[in-house]
Design an enzyme around this catalytic site. Structure first.
Site, PDB file in Angstrom:
ATOM      1  N   GLY A  13      -1.080  89.137  11.641  1.00  0.00           N
ATOM      2  CA  GLY A  13      -0.409  87.956  12.155  1.00  0.00           C
ATOM      3  C   GLY A  13       0.242  88.243  13.497  1.00  0.00           C
ATOM      4  O   GLY A  13       0.618  89.387  13.778  1.00  0.00           O
ATOM      5  N   GLN A  63       5.873  87.129  20.438  1.00  0.00           N
ATOM      6  CA  GLN A  63       5.596  88.561  20.590  1.00  0.00           C
ATOM      7  C   GLN A  63       4.812  88.885  21.850  1.00  0.00           C
ATOM      8  O   GLN A  63       4.785  90.032  22.286  1.00  0.00           O
ATOM      9  CB  GLN A  63       4.812  89.072  19.368  1.00  0.00           C
ATOM     10  CG  GLN A  63       5.622  89.048  18.085  1.00  0.00           C
ATOM     11  CD  GLN A  63       4.769  89.460  16.903  1.00  0.00           C
ATOM     12  OE1 GLN A  63       4.081  88.638  16.338  1.00  0.00           O
ATOM     13  NE2 GLN A  63       4.783  90.735  16.555  1.00  0.00           N
ATOM     14  N   CYS A 121       5.208  95.080  11.411  1.00  0.00           N
ATOM     15  CA  CYS A 121       5.200  94.137  12.536  1.00  0.00           C
ATOM     16  C   CYS A 121       4.616  94.841  13.746  1.00  0.00           C
ATOM     17  O   CYS A 121       4.972  95.987  14.032  1.00  0.00           O
ATOM     18  CB  CYS A 121       6.622  93.681  12.837  1.00  0.00           C
ATOM     19  SG  CYS A 121       6.736  92.482  14.185  1.00  0.00           S
ATOM     20  N   LEU A 122       3.739  94.167  14.480  1.00  0.00           N
ATOM     21  CA  LEU A 122       3.160  94.755  15.688  1.00  0.00           C
ATOM     22  C   LEU A 122       4.225  95.037  16.743  1.00  0.00           C
ATOM     23  O   LEU A 122       4.013  95.870  17.619  1.00  0.00           O
ATOM     24  CB  LEU A 122       2.075  93.830  16.257  1.00  0.00           C
ATOM     25  CG  LEU A 122       0.797  93.747  15.412  1.00  0.00           C
ATOM     26  CD1 LEU A 122      -0.104  92.627  15.925  1.00  0.00           C
ATOM     27  CD2 LEU A 122       0.058  95.081  15.420  1.00  0.00           C
ATOM     28  N   HIS A 158       9.613  84.783  13.787  1.00  0.00           N
ATOM     29  CA  HIS A 158       9.487  85.185  15.202  1.00  0.00           C
ATOM     30  C   HIS A 158       9.748  83.989  16.125  1.00  0.00           C
ATOM     31  O   HIS A 158      10.380  84.141  17.178  1.00  0.00           O
ATOM     32  CB  HIS A 158       8.084  85.719  15.500  1.00  0.00           C
ATOM     33  CG  HIS A 158       7.876  87.161  15.148  1.00  0.00           C
ATOM     34  ND1 HIS A 158       8.618  88.181  15.706  1.00  0.00           N
ATOM     35  CD2 HIS A 158       6.995  87.764  14.307  1.00  0.00           C
ATOM     36  CE1 HIS A 158       8.196  89.345  15.232  1.00  0.00           C
ATOM     37  NE2 HIS A 158       7.201  89.120  14.370  1.00  0.00           N
ATOM     38  N   HIS A 210       7.106  85.359   7.900  1.00  0.00           N
ATOM     39  CA  HIS A 210       7.402  86.410   8.890  1.00  0.00           C
ATOM     40  C   HIS A 210       7.124  85.901  10.313  1.00  0.00           C
ATOM     41  O   HIS A 210       7.959  86.068  11.215  1.00  0.00           O
ATOM     42  CB  HIS A 210       6.544  87.638   8.557  1.00  0.00           C
ATOM     43  CG  HIS A 210       6.602  88.762   9.544  1.00  0.00           C
ATOM     44  ND1 HIS A 210       7.095  90.010   9.230  1.00  0.00           N
ATOM     45  CD2 HIS A 210       6.204  88.839  10.845  1.00  0.00           C
ATOM     46  CE1 HIS A 210       7.014  90.788  10.305  1.00  0.00           C
ATOM     47  NE2 HIS A 210       6.470  90.110  11.302  1.00  0.00           N
ATOM     48  N   GLU A 211       5.966  85.273  10.494  1.00  0.00           N
ATOM     49  CA  GLU A 211       5.589  84.806  11.844  1.00  0.00           C
ATOM     50  C   GLU A 211       6.454  83.628  12.283  1.00  0.00           C
ATOM     51  O   GLU A 211       6.815  83.521  13.474  1.00  0.00           O
ATOM     52  CB  GLU A 211       4.108  84.432  11.896  1.00  0.00           C
ATOM     53  CG  GLU A 211       3.133  85.560  11.545  1.00  0.00           C
ATOM     54  CD  GLU A 211       3.357  86.843  12.319  1.00  0.00           C
ATOM     55  OE1 GLU A 211       3.897  86.782  13.450  1.00  0.00           O
ATOM     56  OE2 GLU A 211       3.017  87.915  11.785  1.00  0.00           O
TER      57      GLU A 211
HETATM   58  C1  QAP Z   1       3.299  90.548   9.677  1.00  0.00           C
HETATM   59  O1  QAP Z   1       2.275  92.303  10.817  1.00  0.00           O
HETATM   60  C2  QAP Z   1       3.245  90.969   8.232  1.00  0.00           C
HETATM   61  O2  QAP Z   1       3.346  99.239  12.262  1.00  0.00           O
HETATM   62  C3  QAP Z   1       2.112  90.945  10.499  1.00  0.00           C
HETATM   63  O3  QAP Z   1       1.375 100.665  13.408  1.00  0.00           O
HETATM   64  C4  QAP Z   1       2.929  92.258   7.865  1.00  0.00           C
HETATM   65  O4  QAP Z   1       0.172  92.516  11.468  1.00  0.00           O
HETATM   66  C5  QAP Z   1       3.534  90.067   7.275  1.00  0.00           C
HETATM   67  C6  QAP Z   1       0.750  96.693  12.348  1.00  0.00           C
HETATM   68  C7  QAP Z   1       2.891  92.623   6.516  1.00  0.00           C
HETATM   69  C8  QAP Z   1       3.478  90.421   5.937  1.00  0.00           C
HETATM   70  C9  QAP Z   1       3.159  91.683   5.549  1.00  0.00           C
HETATM   71  C10 QAP Z   1       1.966  97.310  12.141  1.00  0.00           C
HETATM   72  C11 QAP Z   1      -0.263  97.423  12.931  1.00  0.00           C
HETATM   73  C12 QAP Z   1       0.527  95.290  12.002  1.00  0.00           C
HETATM   74  C13 QAP Z   1       2.163  98.630  12.484  1.00  0.00           C
HETATM   75  C14 QAP Z   1       1.229  93.035  11.281  1.00  0.00           C
HETATM   76  C15 QAP Z   1       1.129  99.363  13.070  1.00  0.00           C
HETATM   77  C16 QAP Z   1      -0.084  98.744  13.296  1.00  0.00           C
HETATM   78  C17 QAP Z   1       1.493  94.458  11.563  1.00  0.00           C
HETATM   79 CO    CO Z   2       6.094  90.500  13.369  1.00  0.00          CO
END
Ligand code: QAP
Ligand code: CO
Length: 167
Positions: free
Chosen positions: A46, A51, A91-92, A137, A133-134
């Site tokens: 997401g 972001q 989170c990215l 943001h 979550h999004e």
């Molecule tokens: C939000 O997050 C989310 O630390 C989206 O090294 C995540 O896409 C909502 C990511 C989990 C619910 C559950 C994170 C990629 C991606 C990192 C993401 C990383 C590489 C996170």
């Molecule tokens: Co995020």
């Protein structure tokens, strides 16, 4: 198409609130497609416009296993929340940090797609978590801000140390 730069916590621009999109035009669709490309390139599930430093209410999500479940949400609103669940999130904008956050277990969301068509979606599980979550943001909230002050301070120190090493 372009890969966009993702703001890294604790960048203060992650706290700016996003304005409603009032016209979905070619430039909106270009931004959406760049956000999708950026999300897939960084192996995320997401990404919110906040972001990538665009403070408009746009979210892209693909919470499927095989990257076949792309959804675009413009001006999303949650109209129903049910149950509570504790799930691990990442989170990215906060790479390498994964922590449990409590949120509604299922939600109903209504939004516009990239063509301006309104849709309503009932979501549960990972998709519901990701939508919440999004949407946070878009209001300037990052998931680590749900954690205790102690945990948040540890995360800040870890990120600072990493940024020093990268510099
Ligand atoms: C939000 O997050 C989310 O630390 C989206 O090294 C995540 O896409 C909502 C990511 C989990 C619910 C559950 C994170 C990629 C991606 C990192 C993401 C990383 C590489 C996170
Ligand atoms: Co995020």
């Amino acid at each position: 198409m372009a890969i966009l730069e993702i703001l890294q916590y604790p960048d203060p621009r992650l706290h700016l609130p996003a304005a409603k999109v009032d016209k979905i035009d070619a430039s909106t669709r270009q931004l959406v497609s760049d956000m999708v490309e950026t999300m897939y390139d960084s192996e995320g599930i997401g990404l919110a416009a906040t972001q990538v430093n665009v403070h408009r209410q746009i979210v892209v999500i693909d919470a499927s296993e095989d990257r076949s479940g792309l959804r675009v949400f413009i001006n999303p609103e949650i109209t129903r929340r049910e149950g509570m669940a504790l799930n691990q999130e990442g989170c990215l904008s906060v790479p390498g940090v994964y922590e449990n956050v409590e949120r509604a277990d299922s939600v109903t969301v209504t939004a516009l797609d990239e063509n301006g068509a309104r849709f309503t979606l009932n979501a549960s599980g990972l998709l519901a978590t990701c939508i919440q979550h999004e949407m946070d943001h878009l209001q300037g909230k990052v998931f680590v801000e749900y954690l205790s002050e102690l945990k948040l301070n540890r995360i800040r120190a870890k990120l600072k140390k990493r940024q020093r090493k990268a510099a």
